[in-house]
Design an enzyme around this catalytic site. Sequence first.
Site, mmCIF file in Angstrom:
data_model
loop_
_atom_site.group_PDB
_atom_site.id
_atom_site.type_symbol
_atom_site.label_atom_id
_atom_site.label_comp_id
_atom_site.label_asym_id
_atom_site.label_seq_id
_atom_site.Cartn_x
_atom_site.Cartn_y
_atom_site.Cartn_z
ATOM 1 N N SER A 13 0.833 -1.204 0.000
ATOM 2 C CA SER A 13 0.000 0.000 0.000
ATOM 3 C C SER A 13 0.863 1.248 0.000
ATOM 4 C CB SER A 13 -0.963 -0.003 1.185
ATOM 5 O OG SER A 13 -0.267 -0.074 2.409
ATOM 6 N N GLU A 14 2.022 1.219 0.697
ATOM 7 C CA GLU A 14 2.940 2.352 0.667
ATOM 8 C C GLU A 14 4.384 1.893 0.807
ATOM 9 O OE1 GLU A 14 -0.589 5.014 2.368
ATOM 10 O OE2 GLU A 14 0.555 3.574 3.543
ATOM 11 N N THR A 15 5.276 2.633 0.162
ATOM 12 C CA THR A 15 6.716 2.484 0.297
ATOM 13 C C THR A 15 7.274 3.843 0.692
ATOM 14 O OG1 THR A 15 6.815 0.738 -1.373
ATOM 15 C CG2 THR A 15 8.869 1.897 -0.894
ATOM 16 N N HIS A 20 0.921 4.878 8.444
ATOM 17 C CA HIS A 20 1.706 3.686 8.796
ATOM 18 C C HIS A 20 3.150 3.787 8.314
ATOM 19 C CE1 HIS A 20 1.409 1.438 4.913
ATOM 20 N NE2 HIS A 20 2.205 0.540 5.463
#
Length: 299
Positions: free
Chosen positions: A44-46, A75
């Site tokens: 979902s995110e990096t 997060h």
Amino acid sequence: MLELITYDVFTDTPFLGNPLAIIPDADGLSTAQMQVLAQELNLSETIFVLRPDTPAHRAKVRIFFPKAEIPFAGHPTIGCAIHLSGLVNMAGDGAVEMVLEENAGPVPVSVRKVDGRVSAEFTAPVLPEQLGEIPDIGLTARALGLDPGDISTPVVAAPEVWQAGPDYLLIPVSTRDALARARPAGADWDRLTERAGTISTWLFVDDGAQHFRARMFSPAGGTPEDPATGSAVVTFAGLLAHHGYCSAQGDTRIRVTQGVEMGRRSEIGARLVMQGGKLAAVRIGGSAVHMSTGRIRIP
């Protein structure tokens, strides 16, 4: 080759929570290279860690969906701060304060290790702002494969759009059963998100006792469903304060459980700081677990 580190965030348990990829030495990477890496990792995110613009700050960071960069996210902030604190591998308890430079602004973070558990709490870089409402309950319900009676909670009766860096359509759902049945559905989903002006929707159920259950969908952003969305909880704090959920002065604490339907249960804590009847700050907290360390090619 670049070092690659992963954490599960908003959990104390490996293989739960929201997976996060960290590239700790991203100086020299272009925006295009970062986007390619985020798409390859497909989480979902990096988050990419760079030298800070202000020497007193711990790091400058950039955060990417698989398909786009975003100005701020919960997060990645929690997981990256826990990693940079060094407390995960340190014997005994400890505490570290730091500031991460994000595109939305500087983000103060407190990291603590107590009895082997490492957690962090950050102060959101911007206060949430309401952008609009979606009074069309019928469209909202059809877009999620639900009935009109499934939309509403004691907190708020209709969907609202809020922004705190990223923007979200916050949709009240009446029961856990309705929350579990919700699915983005075809052309009505496209019409709903177009009308809202956002690609991300966050559904919530009021469980009482200052506890909420939630789900987040953002298929157009490359995230069909997200196990934990700290930035959405920041916007949700604005909605709660706007509708009189909080006392006029002092802190109101809430808990949000997300990701249950995905098998990735996540626990997000929030403090809504009120001063003179207005929301003065939003603080988001949670734990993270180190999962892996490796290397990845430079695009």
